[in-house]
Structures are given as C-alpha cells and as structure tokens.
Design a protein around this motif. Structure first.
Motif: not given
Length: 815
Positions: A297-298, A300, A321-325, A344, A347-348, A370
C-alpha cells in the motif's frame, strides 16, 4: 599479562571494605569486585579471558584515545557477560574461530562505545535470556558473523555498526533483538539474516549496504519488521523471504540491487507500506509458490535497470497492490500460472516500455480504478484460462490498449482507452472477453478490432475519433449490443445472431460504411495501418498489366535464371486461371518463395515486381510489398513476438510479405530465442490465410537451407527456391553504365575496359555487395571526378560528363 593497572572503586556500603584499590590484572580486579563497583582500566593490552558475574562497571579511562584499552586473549572468548553490568570504551580482539569475541549470556547489561575487531566465530553473540542495551558499538569480523542473537536472546542495538563480516552481518536464530539506527555493510552473506521458527527482529532507521549476498534474509518461519530502513548495493537480492517467513516493510527504501529487489516464496508473507523499490536488475517484487502473499500500500516501484517485469507473480502466489505507483520499467505486472492472482486498486502504471499488465497460463488479475499511461500495451490477457477484471480503469498513450488472445476471457467494465497508436481493444486467436460500457477515444487504429472469429461480447461500448474506424469485426465474430461510435462515415448496425454459437437475445455489431465512402460492391479489407518503425512498405503500381511488369523484370541486368523461374510461375498461374474459367481443374501453385543469394543481387526488387505481377493477374488484391526483418517481428518479452508477427502479416494482406535475412529468426544455439515463436506464428498464419498474403523469405544460401529445417511446416510452405547468383564483371559494368546514363554521365575512352578489370580483381568476400558494389563504385567515380574537375578554371560539357579510368577508386586491400 597486563600492560596497565586496574583501579577498583567499591560501591558497597560496608565500612569494612576498602573504598578503592589498584590491581595489576583485570582478573585480580574482578575477583574482589562486587555489584555496583567500578573498574577503571588503564591503557594497555590485556591478554585475559574476562567473565563479568556481577553488576559492575568496566570502562576505559576517561579522555583516553579510542582503542587504548585492548582485551586480546590468545584464544577463547575475550569478554563474557553474565550479569547486568556496564561495559564502556574497550577494544576487544578475538582469535578463536570457534568462539565469539564478546559473549552476553545473562542479564541486561549496558554495552557502549566498544570496538570489536576479531577473526572469530562472531563479533558479539547474545544468547539465553540476555537482554543487553548495546550502544555505539562497532564490529569488524572478516572471518565470521558480525553480531549474532541466538536461543532466546534479545536486546536493543542503537547506533551500532558492522563494518565487515565474513558471514552474515547481523544474524538472528531463535532470538528477538531490536535495531535502531544501525549500519551494516561489507558483509559476505546476508546483511541481516533472521532464520528459524520463533525468531524475530525489529529494525528502525537502519541501513544495509555493500553486501555480497542478500541484503535482508528472513526464512524458516521467522518474522521481522523493518521501518524507515534502507537496503542497497547488494550483489544478490535486496530482500529474500523463504519457507513461511513473515516480513513487514514500512517506509523503507530498497535500491541499486542487481538482482530481485524483493524475492519471496514457499508460503512467505510480505507487507509493504510507504516503501520505495528502485533501480533493480531483475524483478522489483518476485513472488512465487502457493500460499505466498504480498500486500503493498502506498508503495513506489520504478527505474528498472534490466529487462524484467517490475512485479512478477507465479506458481500460485498472490499479490495485492493499493495506491501504488509503478513506472519507468520494461513491464509493470506479470501474473503467470493457474492459481496466481494480482489485485490492484487505485494505482498508477506509467512509462512502461512493453506491457503494463500481462496475464498468462491461467492466472488472474483484477484491477480497479487504475491508471495506465505511456506503455507499449496496457493489458494483455494471453491464453486459455487467463482472465480477471478491469473496472473503472483508464489506459492512455499506449501502442495498444488491451489485448486478448488464445482463449483468454477477461471481464472489462467501464475501461477507457485514449490516444492508442494502434487498436484500443484487440482480440485475436480465439480470445474472448466481455466488454461493458468501455470507451475508445483518439485511437490511430480501430477502436475495437476483433479478428479470427473471436466470440467476444460488447455491451454499451462507445468509440470516438478512431482513425481506422470504431469497430472492425470478423464475420461470425463478436456479440454486441448498444454500441456506438462517432467516426466520420461509420455507424454500428445491430443484427440478430443466428446459427451455431448464437446466444438468445444477443446481437452482433458490424462496421458499416456510408454510401460514398467506398464504391458499391467493393470488396477487400479496410486501408492498412502505417507500418511499424523499422519496417518498409512499397505499394504496387496500380493498373499495370503483367506484360508491362514482366518487361521491367526483363530489363534488369543479369538474373537470367531468376527471370525464367518467375516467368514459369506466372505462366502456371495464368494458365490455371484460364482453366478455371473454362470449368477445368487448375494445378495448385505454391506462391510462397525462398530467395537465396548474396546481398545486392536484386532480391527485394524482384519480390516487388512479383507482387505486382500477381496483382495484375488477380491473384493478390493489391500486390504491395511489406519488407521486414527480425527486429520487426521479434519482441522483447514473452508473447510480444506473436502479436508483432501478426501485425506485419496484416499489413501485407493482399500483397507480399518479404522477410529479409529470415535465417536470423532461428539463430544457431538459440536456446529460448523468441525468433522461433515468430516462425511458428508465421506458419499458422500462412495456413489460416493462404490466399491473402504471399510470403517470401530471403537470405544467404547456406543459412536459408538451415532455416528451412527449423519447423516442420516451413519447408512444406516454401516448396520453391529461387537462387540469385552473383553478378559477373560484365553485368556489374552494365549496372555502372545504367547508373551513368540515369545521372547524365558518360564513360570516357578506356573506362569500360578499366571497369571490367576492376570488377574482375575486386575481392569477393562475404561483405561483397554485388549490385550495391556497382552503385558504390559509380558514386566513388563521381566524387573523384568532381574533385578533378573542380580544379579546372573552365569546364565544358565533356569535362562535366566524362568519367575516365583515373576516376576509379583504388581496389580494397584483402583482409
């Protein structure tokens, strides 16, 4: 033997005890010391094995230089602590490979500002019920473990440093230490190793680097938690988990790792939050085996330095994956094997060189809310059993938005694709998929391109400003209802489905062009897309008859045997067509060809004319030439080769696909080279669309003979080989004469004879270019002529046009 004295200041209240005294050895001082006493050690080297059994204070002199007090026995443990003592400002040396330099066995001692320089089993070892507080201590042990916490030991280590270790820098087996702001570097083995059931470690603000091995290793049912830690510059994986290991990373930074940044398997569980993974050579996260799980989570993950996916999930593992880049990587998310799953959310996935999300071998991926941007392919569901869901996702600035192939069956709901260079959604090779309320805007290809009769379902989808059209469907292909598009000249008409495979109440959409867009009754495919970078496409000359094209073939210098072969093929096709018109059976003619010979012998030129001839005879619709090589067909990762080959085949539909140096698709000792996939795909396409494209493969004679053996279907598809022989000196001379005539030059007296001698003596090595060599020779003569004539004050027509023997370049020196 001692080289100093030890002053003992007694802390007891009894008036019968002396308040202080000096002793020649540490052993003598410890013999009279009790709880609360302070032992001040004078500078010197003490060859003694010390054991602290009381809560004493043992310290070096105040203000003395670091290392002035050395405890350095010849063997055994230099210092053993079995009480809640205080030890400060000492330099410990050990030389026993079977024992630690400093052993803490009991109590809660305070150890500070110690320097342990040793070649022993371990620098500091904590075991049993000991719970030391270790502050600002430095350990250097190139022969063994830096610090070891074993068998129920624990304690807190603050601002400690392991500067070198011959094995693990910090090892935990059966213990539970806490590390705060420690540095571990230059270890051979793991930087931190936590192993065995019941083992645990907590690290806060620590740094692990310059490790010849893994940075952090957790295994065998052990558990660890790292907060605000940094792991970098290892020779192996950054972090590894194995066999039911549990690890939490919070606010950590893992970077400059040549292998996997994080690798876990065998039912291990990893939790990441606010963690950055960057500059890794293989996978950022590598997750294997049933029961293995990652929750991030969160976080990169970015800047891969290799050619591997950022997140790899296989063999039944799962990842969330949550709020990941994920960005600046070759591939973002690869999910493989039945039972493997990726979830996911929010996420970006950006700046992905190949595929953002790849799902294959029965795996599942679920993406919700996403954003995928600047990728080769947004998402690719590759094969049978592979699927999952994409919900409320956006895909922007990609080559192709979503690809579904080989029986994959994902569900896409409210997915928007914008500015795709090719199709928004592409379905082929028995792919399926359910598309609900999906949208394509600004695609340079089709919005929805569904070929090979794929049975996809589209409901309420919409396309806008798609260059080639909103919808391109194969006959008896997808089911569609309520789909719309605003492309000029295109509307989507719904028609009831009937026949085999029909579903009650479901309707199929077909692309219909308005009157005036194309002539009534016109057949054939829609206009082809622009060729991929690196490929070349040459259109046939519209309206030329076969006689005119054959006349151009005859005008080529040399190639007599080639001309005979092409005329024989043309005659067979022409007579076959006339027999069919007369109601007779026509002999089957294999139109696919192999061209063998050296470079520059006219293979590409003849291939282009051959396509025009077939078009003039009505065998091919357009007769254009699409020239490709290995780089245009073979992709960088698993599965991309098939789609590239299929795209090249589609561009050549109605014409000739010319594959130069085709043998490069099957290099010797190729192992798992993706070129074999291109050959396999090509053979299948030639069988499935045998009348749509003529394929010509070309290359050196010997190499092409090997190429024809790589796949059982290759030789059967290419039954006719045409050999392009090398040009002789007279033919090369004729090419130069043609070049001169075309560019308004003339050969002066003696120049033709000089050229014949030049071409006769010219070395004919592997790099000899035949026709190219003739053209290059002419260009060199023109340059030398210009250098000669430029020196004349005045130049007439003869001087400006005549080429003489002195304009010939020098013969190259044989290698």
């Amino acid at each position: 033997m001692a080289q100093g004295t030890v002053q003992v200041t007694h802390g007891g209240a009894s008036r019968w005890r002396r308040r202080s005294g000096e002793y020649p050895t540490l052993g003598a001082a410890l013999a009279v010391a009790g709880d609360g006493d302070v032992l001040s050690v004078s500078p010197g080297t003490y060859r003694e094995n010390l054991v602290l059994r009381h809560a004493v204070t043992l310290r070096g002199p105040e203000g003395a230089a670091a290392g002035s007090v050395r405890i350095a026995p010849l063997d055994g443990v230099a210092l053993t602590v079995r009480a809640s003592a205080v030890v400060q400002d000492l330099y410990l040396e050990g030389a026993d490979r079977a024992a630690p330099a400093l052993l803490v066995e009991e109590g809660s001692p305070e150890l500070s500002d110690l320097r342990v320089h040793t070649r022993s089993a371990s620098g500091i070892e904590v075991r049993g019920g000991a719970r030391p507080l270790v502050r600002r201590c430095t350990v250097e042990n190139p022969a063994g473990v830096g610090i070891a916490v074993l068998d129920g030991g624990g304690g807190v280590f603050e601002e400690c440093e392991v500067v070198a270790a011959g094995q693990a820098g910090f090892s935990v087996r059966g213990g539970h230490p806490r590390l705060e702001r420690c540095r571990i570097h230059h270890a051979i083995g793991a930087g931190i190793a936590v192993t065995g059931e019941g083992s645990g470690l907590e690290a806060l603000g620590c740094e692990v680097y310059e490790i010849k091995g893994s940075g952090v290793q957790v295994a065998g049912r052990a558990a660890a938690r790292l907060t605000d830690c940094s792991v970098h510059r290892t020779s192996g994986d950054g972090v590894t988990l194995d066999t039911d290991a549990v690890l939490a990373l919070a606010g950590c930074d893992i970077h400059d790792i040549p292998e996997n940044a994080v690798d876990l398997r065998s039912r291990s569980v990893l939790t990441l939050s606010r963690t950055t993974v960057r500059r890794f050579g293989r996978n950022g996260l590598s997750v294997w085996d049933p029961g293995t799980r990652v929750e991030a989570e969160s976080c990169e993950i970015h800047d891969s330095t290799g050619d591997y996916p950022a997140v790899w999930i296989s063999d039944g593992a799962t990842a969330s994956l949550k709020s990941c880049r994920l960005h600046d990587v070759p591939d973002a998310l690869f999910v493989l094997d039945r039972g493997s799953r990726a979830d996911v959310a929010d996420s970006d996935l950006t700046q992905v060189r190949n595929t953002a999300v790849s799902v294959s071998d029965g795996a599942t991926a679920r993406l919700e809310d996403c954003r995928i941007r600047e990728a080769g392919t947004g998402a690719w569901f590759r094969d049978h059993g592979s699927g999952g869901t994409l919900t409320d996702c956006t895909v922007d600035g990609v080559q192709t938005g979503v690809i579904v192939t080989k029986g994959a069956d994902p569900v896409l709901d409210r997915v928007t694709v914008t500015t795709a260079a090719e199709a928004g959604f592409y379905v082929s090779a028995a792919g399926r998929g359910t598309f609900t309320d999906c949208r394509v805007t600004g695609s340079s290809g089709f919005g929805f391109h569904v070929i090979d009769g794929c049975r996809s379902t589209l409901t309420g989808c919409h396309t806008e400003r798609c260059a080639r059209g909103g919808y391109e469907f194969a006959e008896d292909g997808p089911f569609a209802e309520g789909c719309t598009g605003d492309e000029p000249g295109t509307r989507v008409a719904a028609e009831a489905v009937s026949g085999a495979g029909a579903r009650p109440g479901v309707r199929t959409a077909t692309a219909v062009q308005d009157v005036g867009e194309r002539p009534a009754g016109a057949d054939g495919p829609a206009p082809l897309p622009e060729p991929r970078a690196g490929a070349r496409e040459a259109a046939g000359t519209a309206g030329r008859g076969s006689g005119e094209v054959l006349g151009q073939l005859d005008a080529l210098v040399g190639l007599e045997s080639v001309k005979r072969e092409v005329r024989a093929l043309t005659d067979m096709i022409e007579v076959g067509r006339k027999r069919q018109q007369a109601g007779l059976k026509a002999a089957s003619v294999r139109r696919h060809l192999v061209f063998t010979g050296s470079p520059g012998t006219g293979k590409t030129t003849v291939a282009r004319l051959y396509g025009e001839i077939l078009a003039s005879l009505g065998v091919l619709e357009r007769g254009h030439l699409v020239e490709v090589s290995r780089v245009d067909l073979v992709g960088e990762h698993i599965g991309s080769t098939a789609i590239r080959t299929q795209e090249a085949f589609e561009r050549a539909r109605g014409g000739v696909l010319f594959i130069d140096e085709a043998y490069a698709l099957a290099p010797e000792d190729s192992g798992r080279d993706f070129g074999r996939e291109a050959i396999d795909t090509l053979v299948k396409l030639m069988e499935d669309h045998r009348d749509a494209v003529v394929v010509i493969v070309a290359g050196y004679t010997e190499e092409m003979e090997r190429f024809l053996t790589v796949n059982p279907g290759v030789a059967s598809r290419f039954s006719r080989t045409i050999t392009f022989g090398d040009y002789g000196p007279h033919e090369l001379l004729r090419i130069v004469e043609q070049q001169a005539e075309e560019h308004e030059y003339r050969l002066g007296e003696g120049t033709a004879k000089a050229l014949l001698e030049y071409f006769t003596e010219l070395p004919k090595g592997p790099a000899f270019g035949n026709g190219r060599t003739a053209r290059q020779t002419f260009e060199s003569m023109v340059e030398r002529h210009a250098g000669r004539v430029a020196q004349l004050a005045e130049a007439g027509t003869d001087e400006l046009t005549l080429l003489f023997p002195e304009d010939l370049p020098a013969l190259p020196t044989p290698c």
